[in-house]
Motif scaffolding. Structure first.
Motif, PDB file in Angstrom:
ATOM      1  N   GLN A 171     -14.748  -3.437 -12.288  1.00  0.00           N
ATOM      2  CA  GLN A 171     -15.529  -4.113 -13.325  1.00  0.00           C
ATOM      3  C   GLN A 171     -15.250  -3.485 -14.693  1.00  0.00           C
ATOM      4  O   GLN A 171     -15.123  -4.198 -15.700  1.00  0.00           O
ATOM      5  N   TYR A 172     -15.157  -2.169 -14.735  1.00  0.00           N
ATOM      6  CA  TYR A 172     -14.887  -1.443 -15.986  1.00  0.00           C
ATOM      7  C   TYR A 172     -13.518  -1.846 -16.550  1.00  0.00           C
ATOM      8  O   TYR A 172     -13.369  -2.061 -17.752  1.00  0.00           O
ATOM      9  N   TYR A 173     -12.522  -1.952 -15.652  1.00  0.00           N
ATOM     10  CA  TYR A 173     -11.169  -2.304 -16.084  1.00  0.00           C
ATOM     11  C   TYR A 173     -10.993  -3.807 -16.294  1.00  0.00           C
ATOM     12  O   TYR A 173     -10.079  -4.229 -17.010  1.00  0.00           O
ATOM     13  N   GLY A 174     -11.838  -4.604 -15.657  1.00  0.00           N
ATOM     14  CA  GLY A 174     -11.648  -6.050 -15.718  1.00  0.00           C
ATOM     15  C   GLY A 174     -10.582  -6.538 -14.765  1.00  0.00           C
ATOM     16  O   GLY A 174      -9.954  -7.588 -14.986  1.00  0.00           O
ATOM     17  N   GLY A 175     -10.361  -5.806 -13.674  1.00  0.00           N
ATOM     18  CA  GLY A 175      -9.358  -6.190 -12.684  1.00  0.00           C
ATOM     19  C   GLY A 175      -8.906  -4.977 -11.898  1.00  0.00           C
ATOM     20  O   GLY A 175      -9.445  -3.878 -12.050  1.00  0.00           O
ATOM     21  N   ARG A 176      -7.896  -5.172 -11.035  1.00  0.00           N
ATOM     22  CA  ARG A 176      -7.358  -4.083 -10.226  1.00  0.00           C
ATOM     23  C   ARG A 176      -5.839  -4.062 -10.329  1.00  0.00           C
ATOM     24  O   ARG A 176      -5.213  -5.015 -10.794  1.00  0.00           O
ATOM     25  N   THR A 177      -5.246  -2.971  -9.860  1.00  0.00           N
ATOM     26  CA  THR A 177      -3.797  -2.850  -9.851  1.00  0.00           C
ATOM     27  C   THR A 177      -3.219  -3.333  -8.527  1.00  0.00           C
ATOM     28  O   THR A 177      -3.951  -3.593  -7.571  1.00  0.00           O
ATOM     29  N   GLU A 178      -1.908  -3.419  -8.473  1.00  0.00           N
ATOM     30  CA  GLU A 178      -1.227  -3.847  -7.244  1.00  0.00           C
ATOM     31  C   GLU A 178      -1.388  -2.816  -6.140  1.00  0.00           C
ATOM     32  O   GLU A 178      -1.573  -3.160  -4.971  1.00  0.00           O
ATOM     33  N   GLU A 179      -1.305  -1.528  -6.486  1.00  0.00           N
ATOM     34  CA  GLU A 179      -1.466  -0.477  -5.482  1.00  0.00           C
ATOM     35  C   GLU A 179      -2.379   0.617  -6.003  1.00  0.00           C
ATOM     36  O   GLU A 179      -2.580   0.760  -7.213  1.00  0.00           O
TER      37      GLU A 179
END
Length: 336
Positions: free
Chosen positions: A188-196
């Motif tokens: 939520q803080y980043y507004g998304g996630r990374t691939e790994e």
């Protein structure tokens, strides 16, 4: 070395044929300062030094504050003091190098030596935007407002490309559900996630190794499948794989947490988020030479979208608890 002596020494080194860079290293000065010293003859240097003695500097009104901080906490870094001036005195109109010079002079004048700390290795591998996030844990003993001490536990996240950080603290060891809840907060803080996502082989996530395949805890396996990210597990003592997050944990503990007085966990986490905005993600990063907040603005569109947040507040009692123990499974690198 006194300032006048240093001016004379700079001229002496120049006459002996040393380069500007070599003089800067020998005298612990910037190249621009070396050029400034070389522009002064001896008489001009004496007048300049006398002028400095009487000139009022920006940090003079805060000398008592800084001196009290240094006497109470001799291990304070100039970076922490610059942050405390911003947080506690609302004073930010000054460069960190100026604070560093001022603090160094106070230490010499009042004989307050700096406690040195070794630097953690960080691999220089740079990854594409949105590719990787690293996660790790830390512990820190702090003083409370009642005069006692308490151990706090932190989980830290960092985007490998932009070095944009997130951290969350609690008063008890992490359980698996705590870790998953903090992942949701980080997304939520980043507004998304990374691939790994990169982890140590920690018992909150892994159970054992079977024929080269890692067996995950039931909760983490279900979460990984739900959020659909790849996992990279590090070898033991592998700074090349997780040096970025090890430095972040050290930075959060040392620059934010060290010597801070604890009142309650909600306030502590609010202060940490404010520190991330003010310092942790705003200060120019030593490796990428940019502000993480500015690089993150370019990386954010490359993050994977996360659907509605999951809840992990119920049934906390069934979770595995993280304690500081030796690894109990063989270590290997896994690529997905």
């Amino acid at each position: 070395m006194k300032k006048l002596e240093k001016v004379v020494y700079v001229h002496q080194l120049k006459n002996e044929g040393f380069s500007i860079s070599a003089i800067a290293r020998k005298c612990d000065l910037t190249r621009n300062t070396v050029y400034t010293y070389l522009e002064k003859d001896f008489e001009a240097a004496m007048e300049w030094v006398e002028d400095l003695k009487t000139r009022k500097r920006k940090l003079d009104p805060y000398e008592t504050h800084i001196l009290n901080w240094l006497r109470e906490h001799p291990d304070l870094s100039a970076s922490q003091i610059a942050d405390w001036l911003d947080e506690r005195c609302s004073f930010k109109d000054i460069g960190e190098s100026t604070v560093r010079t001022y603090v160094k002079e106070l230490r010499e004048k009042y004989h307050i030596p700096k406690v040195l700390d070794s630097r953690t290795f960080e691999a220089l591998q740079e990854l594409p935007k949105g590719k990787q996030m690293q996660v790790d844990f830390g512990e820190l003993k702090v003083r409370t407002s009642k005069g006692s001490t308490i151990k706090l536990y932190v989980i830290a996240f960092v985007l490998s490309h932009s070095r944009y950080k997130y951290a969350e603290w609690q008063e008890r060891p992490f359980t698996t559900k705590d870790v998953l809840r903090c992942h949701e907060n980080a997304f939520q803080y980043y507004g998304g996630r990374t691939e790994e996502i990169v982890y140590d082989q920690d018992k909150l996530m892994t159970v054992s190794e079977n024929g080269g395949d890692i067996i995950y805890t039931e909760e983490f396996q279900a979460y990984k499948e739900n959020r659909r990210f790849n996992v990279y597990l590090c070898k033991k003592s592998d700074p090349q794989s997780k040096g970025k997050i090890e430095n972040v944990v050290k930075f959060v503990k040392g620059n934010f947490g060290r010597n801070r007085v604890f009142h309650q966990i909600e306030t502590w986490n609010e202060q940490c988020l404010a520190w991330l905005e003010r310092k942790g993600n705003f200060q120019v990063h030593n490796t990428i030479k940019k502000r993480p907040v500015e690089v993150f603005a370019l990386e954010k569109p490359h993050l994977r979208e996360v659907s509605s947040l999951l809840s992990f507040e119920s049934d906390l009692g069934s979770s595995i608890t993280r304690t500081k123990v030796d690894p109990f499974v063989k270590t290997r690198n896994l690529n997905f």
